[in-house]
Design a protein around this motif. Structure first.
Motif, PDB file in Angstrom:
ATOM      1  N   SER A  31       0.828  -1.206   0.000  1.00  0.00           N
ATOM      2  CA  SER A  31       0.000   0.000   0.000  1.00  0.00           C
ATOM      3  C   SER A  31       0.866   1.261   0.000  1.00  0.00           C
ATOM      4  N   ALA A  32       1.980   1.222   0.761  1.00  0.00           N
ATOM      5  CA  ALA A  32       2.890   2.367   0.784  1.00  0.00           C
ATOM      6  C   ALA A  32       3.569   2.525  -0.574  1.00  0.00           C
ATOM      7  N   LEU A  33       3.971   1.400  -1.170  1.00  0.00           N
ATOM      8  CA  LEU A  33       4.601   1.447  -2.493  1.00  0.00           C
ATOM      9  C   LEU A  33       3.642   2.041  -3.518  1.00  0.00           C
ATOM     10  N   LEU A  34       2.360   1.559  -3.469  1.00  0.00           N
ATOM     11  CA  LEU A  34       1.373   2.049  -4.421  1.00  0.00           C
ATOM     12  C   LEU A  34       1.107   3.542  -4.226  1.00  0.00           C
ATOM     13  N   THR A  35       1.062   3.965  -2.977  1.00  0.00           N
ATOM     14  CA  THR A  35       0.829   5.381  -2.673  1.00  0.00           C
ATOM     15  C   THR A  35       1.964   6.241  -3.224  1.00  0.00           C
TER      16      THR A  35
END
Length: 359
Positions: A79-83
């Protein structure tokens, strides 16, 4: 001084790859929450300032890949990578959109400037390089940035009475003066073929400007108030030059390395003042014109050019220092000398017309 200036000029071109590398390093090596995300997001915007649209797209893709790779290397959650990737992508898309808008406006502006220059040059066409026994060179520097012409004017043509030339200066400068320029040049083109003397020619120009001024007086397209003018006539033999000055800076005659200012003995008022000549009929003055001589006609953008200390440019000295004889070389040298004298400041419209007699 040259190398530091060149180095500074290259900074914008190296900024995008430096931001890319810096963003990756900050994202990998700094502790949370000091990510390099802002640096990566800026990459495409900065690239759009100096690179093409396609290159900016490549930088945007590289920034998104770098954000994903740095987040993956740091083992962050998906989720952090996607953000991170989405944040860089959104800012990059905004940067690319701005780049597209700026490029489109630049193309429209270039097209408008080309059309404006074509229209202005239709009013003030460049003279032929050779007229009878004369070699001709002209140079024009408009005071208003983006304009090809302003309030200065000149023209030359062969007539049944010899070669006739005009140089003039409309009161004021910029595009508003172009109306008066078109009237004066048009009247000269028509009347120069028919009237026998320069006095008659000046009278025709005077009346044409007065008529047009009266016609436009109550409109927003009112022309400027008066025009200084210098009329020149050279017979087919080319051995003399006759000058009629109506309130204009005098011409300069170059003969055997000497520069002579042909000051009028009877100064006259400019055209279209509504007062007529100041001493009855204007006086035509004739001077010898030998082979290899040059007659240099200028406007007050040359004679009244000042350096940062307020000192006026010395035209005689500027022409005498060149040691040149070709018309185009003289014109280029004079414009260069004035530009250097003023430090490149456009103080007024500047026109130069050089007539050189062949040997």
């Amino acid at each position: 001084m040259g190398r530091p200036v060149v180095a500074l000029a290259r900074v914008p071109y190296v900024a995008p790859p430096l931001l890319l590398l810096g963003g990756v390093a900050a994202d990998v090596f700094t502790p949370r929450p000091y990510y390099g995300l802002p640096l990566l997001a800026c990459v495409s915007m900065v690239a759009g300032m100096v690179y093409s649209f396609r290159a900016s797209v490549l930088f945007a893709v590289a920034a998104c890949v770098a954000a994903a790779g740095a987040a993956g290397y740091a083992s962050r959650e998906f989720s952090a990578l996607l953000t991170d990737v989405l944040a860089v992508l959104v800012v990059s898309l905004v940067g690319l959109w701005i780049k597209w808008l700026v490029d489109r406006q630049g193309r429209n502006l270039a097209l408008a400037l080309n059309v404006a220059e074509a229209a202005q040059r239709a009013v003030l066409p460049a003279p032929p390089a050779d007229v009878g026994p004369l070699t001709v060179a002209d140079r024009y520097v408009a005071a208003q940035a983006g304009a090809a012409i302003g309030g200065d004017l000149y023209a030359i043509q062969e007539t049944p009475f010899g070669i006739r030339a005009l140089i003039g200066d409309v009161r004021g400068k910029g595009l508003r003066a172009v109306s008066a320029v078109s009237v004066a040049v048009g009247a000269f083109r028509e009347a120069a073929e028919h009237v026998p003397t320069l006095h008659d020619l000046a009278d025709r120009l005077d009346r044409a400007l007065d008529r047009e001024g009266a016609r436009r007086r109550d409109s927003e397209d009112d022309i400027e108030g008066f025009v200084t003018a210098l009329l020149v006539q050279i017979p087919p033999s080319g051995d003399t030059v006759t000058v009629l000055n109506r309130g204009h800076p005098p011409p300069y005659l170059l003969h055997d390395g000497a520069v002579v200012c042909l000051e009028p003995t009877h100064p006259e008022l400019p055209l279209s003042t509504g007062l007529g000549p100041s001493h009855g009929d204007p006086v035509e003055e004739t001077f010898p014109f030998a082979p290899q001589d040059s007659l240099v006609l200028v406007t007050d953008g040359v004679t009244e050019a000042r350096n940062p200390d307020g000192v006026f440019f010395d035209v005689q000295r500027g022409l005498g220092d060149t040691g040149l004889r070709r018309a185009d070389e003289l014109a280029d040298a004079l414009v260069k000398a004035v530009t250097e004298w003023t430090g490149g400041q456009r103080q007024d419209d500047m026109a130069v017309l050089v007539l050189t007699r062949g040997g």
